[in-house]
Design an enzyme around this catalytic site. Structure first.
Site, PDB file in Angstrom:
ATOM      1  NE  ARG A 189      -3.744   1.641   2.477  1.00 15.11           N
ATOM      2  CZ  ARG A 189      -4.327   2.199   3.298  1.00 15.11           C
ATOM      3  NH1 ARG A 189      -3.827   2.376   4.524  1.00 15.11           N
ATOM      4  NH2 ARG A 189      -5.494   3.566   3.505  1.00 15.11           N
ATOM      5  CG  HIS A 228      -1.680   5.291  -0.144  1.00 17.14           C
ATOM      6  ND1 HIS A 228      -2.561   6.490   0.832  1.00 17.14           N
ATOM      7  CD2 HIS A 228      -2.488   4.109  -0.473  1.00 17.14           C
ATOM      8  CE1 HIS A 228      -3.591   5.222   1.010  1.00 17.14           C
ATOM      9  NE2 HIS A 228      -3.559   4.359  -0.006  1.00 17.14           N
ATOM     10  CG  ASN A 267      -1.327   8.720   3.337  1.00 19.87           C
ATOM     11  OD1 ASN A 267      -2.003   8.168   2.662  1.00 19.87           O
ATOM     12  ND2 ASN A 267      -0.505  10.255   3.160  1.00 19.87           N
ATOM     13  CG  HIS A 279      -8.357  -3.738  -1.224  1.00 18.63           C
ATOM     14  ND1 HIS A 279      -9.129  -2.097  -1.599  1.00 18.63           N
ATOM     15  CD2 HIS A 279      -7.110  -2.531  -1.199  1.00 18.63           C
ATOM     16  CE1 HIS A 279      -9.249  -1.487  -1.506  1.00 18.63           C
ATOM     17  NE2 HIS A 279      -7.066  -1.897  -0.574  1.00 18.63           N
TER      18      HIS A 279
HETATM   19  C1  HEM Z   1      -9.309   1.948  -6.517  1.00 25.17           C
HETATM   20  C2  HEM Z   1      -9.026   2.381  -4.898  1.00 25.17           C
HETATM   21  C3  HEM Z   1      -9.041   2.424  -3.520  1.00 25.17           C
HETATM   22  C4  HEM Z   1      -9.462   2.769  -2.522  1.00 25.17           C
HETATM   23  C5  HEM Z   1     -10.960   3.222  -2.553  1.00 25.17           C
HETATM   24  C6  HEM Z   1      -8.278   1.954  -1.431  1.00 25.17           C
HETATM   25  C7  HEM Z   1      -8.967   2.628  -0.232  1.00 25.17           C
HETATM   26  C8  HEM Z   1      -8.537   1.623   1.096  1.00 25.17           C
HETATM   27  C9  HEM Z   1      -8.939   2.017   2.123  1.00 25.17           C
HETATM   28  C10 HEM Z   1     -10.343   2.515   2.712  1.00 25.17           C
HETATM   29  C11 HEM Z   1      -7.932   0.549   2.561  1.00 25.17           C
HETATM   30  C12 HEM Z   1      -7.650   0.785   4.526  1.00 25.17           C
HETATM   31  C13 HEM Z   1      -7.753   1.625   5.839  1.00 25.17           C
HETATM   32  C14 HEM Z   1      -7.979   1.826   6.946  1.00 25.17           C
HETATM   33  O1  HEM Z   1      -8.964   1.990   7.099  1.00 25.17           O
HETATM   34  O2  HEM Z   1      -6.548   1.712   7.475  1.00 25.17           O
HETATM   35  C15 HEM Z   1      -6.866  -0.131   1.948  1.00 25.17           C
HETATM   36  C16 HEM Z   1      -6.156  -0.799   2.882  1.00 25.17           C
HETATM   37  C17 HEM Z   1      -5.635  -1.506   1.542  1.00 25.17           C
HETATM   38  N1  HEM Z   1      -5.416  -1.255   0.201  1.00 25.17           N
HETATM   39 FE1  HEM Z   1      -6.909  -0.107  -0.567  1.00 25.17          FE
HETATM   40  N2  HEM Z   1      -7.245   1.764  -1.637  1.00 25.17           N
HETATM   41  C18 HEM Z   1      -7.702   1.475  -4.263  1.00 25.17           C
HETATM   42  C19 HEM Z   1      -6.850   0.864  -4.153  1.00 25.17           C
HETATM   43  C20 HEM Z   1      -5.632   0.094  -3.709  1.00 25.17           C
HETATM   44  C21 HEM Z   1      -4.435  -0.170  -4.570  1.00 25.17           C
HETATM   45  C22 HEM Z   1      -4.503   0.016  -6.752  1.00 25.17           C
HETATM   46  C23 HEM Z   1      -3.926  -0.845  -3.474  1.00 25.17           C
HETATM   47  C24 HEM Z   1      -2.472  -1.697  -4.592  1.00 25.17           C
HETATM   48  C25 HEM Z   1      -1.358  -1.487  -5.022  1.00 25.17           C
HETATM   49  C26 HEM Z   1      -3.822  -0.937  -2.584  1.00 25.17           C
HETATM   50  C27 HEM Z   1      -3.566  -1.730  -1.581  1.00 25.17           C
HETATM   51  C28 HEM Z   1      -3.715  -1.646  -0.477  1.00 25.17           C
HETATM   52  C29 HEM Z   1      -4.221  -2.562   0.954  1.00 25.17           C
HETATM   53  C30 HEM Z   1      -2.375  -4.144   0.790  1.00 25.17           C
HETATM   54  C31 HEM Z   1      -4.783  -3.004   2.210  1.00 25.17           C
HETATM   55  C32 HEM Z   1      -4.383  -3.056   3.239  1.00 25.17           C
HETATM   56  C33 HEM Z   1      -3.206  -2.769   4.215  1.00 25.17           C
HETATM   57  C34 HEM Z   1      -2.613  -2.794   5.462  1.00 25.17           C
HETATM   58  O3  HEM Z   1      -3.766  -4.186   5.947  1.00 25.17           O
HETATM   59  O4  HEM Z   1      -1.528  -2.265   6.558  1.00 25.17           O
HETATM   60  N3  HEM Z   1      -5.041  -0.136  -2.672  1.00 25.17           N
HETATM   61  N4  HEM Z   1      -7.301   0.264   0.750  1.00 25.17           N
END
Ligand code: HEM
Ligand SMILES: *[C@@H]1O[C@H](CO)[C@@H](O)[C@H](O)[C@H]1NC(C)=O
Length: 336
Positions: free
Chosen positions: A64, A68, A96, A195
């Site tokens: 992630r 970002h 973030n 995800h």
């Molecule tokens: C399509 C639009 C996207 C949205 C709206 C989005 C939104 C989010 C949100 C809200 C979270 C949880 C954050 C939290 O509650 O602390 C999350 C987690 C995550 N996102 Fe996305 N995301 C998107 C696309 C992506 C992309 C493109 C990637 C990687 C290339 C990605 C990788 C991740 C990963 C791996 C997590 C888990 C992180 C952890 O467990 O520490 N996301 N995302």
């Protein structure tokens, strides 16, 4: 005098832009550190391995970070800068804050790389390599990482608030958000599949489990199944406030594995975020998206190939290869 200097600067920039770069991905190359730091890839892999062995979720967190970083001013490690002097850190921006993790892992990699080959490997490249290694370590695909990015001299707090998509985004919003980065619908669907690992906080999915869904939000409405799923989530995340930081897996089926379960989940209406479930809304123009989701759910190898391609594309967003960048000694601060 001033004018002359400006003309000179312009000429230098013209030569740098046209002479050295050129074509997609600028002058990034797989073997960029082949002579200057042959152990670079091995060092990154080893430290990511140790971090993920200690904390499996770290794989998701590191992936992630690269996303970002790339969506704000390009893949230039602007994300890693702490607030200092004129710099107001992207880490404090809404999407973030209290959410990103893994900065210490990147620091550790940088520390070891500075011992091995001082001043050579950029923080932006570390993010790109670490993201690849993280995916591979959890069972996902591997790919060759183009290298040679330089680090930014500044950060953009406002950019982080503007360009990182929110979890309650509609499909048109997601599509235009990705388009601004030069990424298309295929990249959106494919990269959303990230995800398949990691976790989200209650604040990120509260609206999804309490708002009534309209058709436009939500097509595959397996009502009963979603009711059970929602009930479980509601029990850990109260309606208006409280327990904001309690965590749920983004992929309830296989939270620690990088696989294609994300797509099986959203077909069942069991994506954790609104932005996950909106990929399957019922509009004819989104037939392409639906076809892709089902193809990925059916064929993991196809998904993996596609993911590798989209990650390379994301990793090329606005990279700095010229004198506008530097190789930071410490990823948290620009060099003095
Ligand atoms: C399509 C639009 C996207 C949205 C709206 C989005 C939104 C989010 C949100 C809200 C979270 C949880 C954050 C939290 O509650 O602390 C999350 C987690 C995550 N996102 Fe996305 N995301 C998107 C696309 C992506 C992309 C493109 C990637 C990687 C290339 C990605 C990788 C991740 C990963 C791996 C997590 C888990 C992180 C952890 O467990 O520490 N996301 N995302
Ligand atoms: C999305 O969530 C934000 C708060 O995080 C809120 O201000 C906004 O109104 C929500 N948007 C929609 C479309 O529900």
């Amino acid at each position: 005098m001033g004018m002359k200097f400006m003309t000179f600067l312009w000429l230098v920039m013209f030569l740098v832009n046209n002479g050295v770069e050129g074509g997609e991905g600028g002058q990034l190359a797989f073997d960029f550190y082949y002579e200057s730091c042959p152990a670079a890839e091995k060092i990154v892999r080893r430290i990511v391995e140790i971090a993920v062995a200690k904390d499996p979720r770290m794989a998701a967190s590191v992936l992630r970070l690269h996303f970002h970083d790339c969506f704000v001013m390009g893949c230039d490690a602007s994300l890693l800068l702490d607030s200092n002097g004129d710099i107001s850190s992207e880490k404090q921006a809404g999407p973030n804050l209290n959410s990103l993790r893994g900065f210490e892992v990147i620091d550790e990699i940088k520390y070891v790389l500075e011992e091995a080959c001082p001043g050579v490997v950029s923080c932006a490249d570390i993010l790109a390599m670490a993201a690849r290694d993280a995916v591979l370590l959890r069972g996902g695909p591997g790919w060759g990482v183009y290298l040679g990015r330089r680090d930014s001299l500044t950060a953009s707090f406002s950019g982080a608030n503007k360009f990182i998509p929110l979890p309650n985004s509609s499909l048109p919003t997601l599509i235009s958000n990705f388009k601004q980065q030069g990424l298309d619908i295929v990249d959106l669907v494919t990269l959303s599949g990230s995800h398949t690992m990691g976790e989200a906080r209650c604040t990120s999915f509260r609206q999804r489990i309490y708002d009534d869904y309209s058709e436009e939000h939500y097509q595959y409405h397996h009502h009963k199944r979603d009711k059970t799923y929602r009930r479980a989530l509601r029990s850990m995340c109260p309606p208006t406030s409280g327990r904001d930081n309690s965590l749920a897996p983004l992929d309830f089926a296989t939270p620690l594995r990088f696989d294609n379960h994300y797509f099986l989940n959203i077909i069942q209406g069991k994506g954790l975020l609104i932005s996950d479930n909106v990929l399957l809304v019922d509009h004819d123009i989104h037939w392409e998206i639906r076809k892709l989701v089902f193809a990925y759910a059916y064929d993991q190898d196809f998904y993996f190939d596609s993911f590798a391609k989209s990650m390379v594309k994301m990793g090329n967003i606005n990279v700095i290869t010229g004198s506008q960048g530097e190789i930071r000694k410490n990823c948290r601060f620009i060099n003095t």
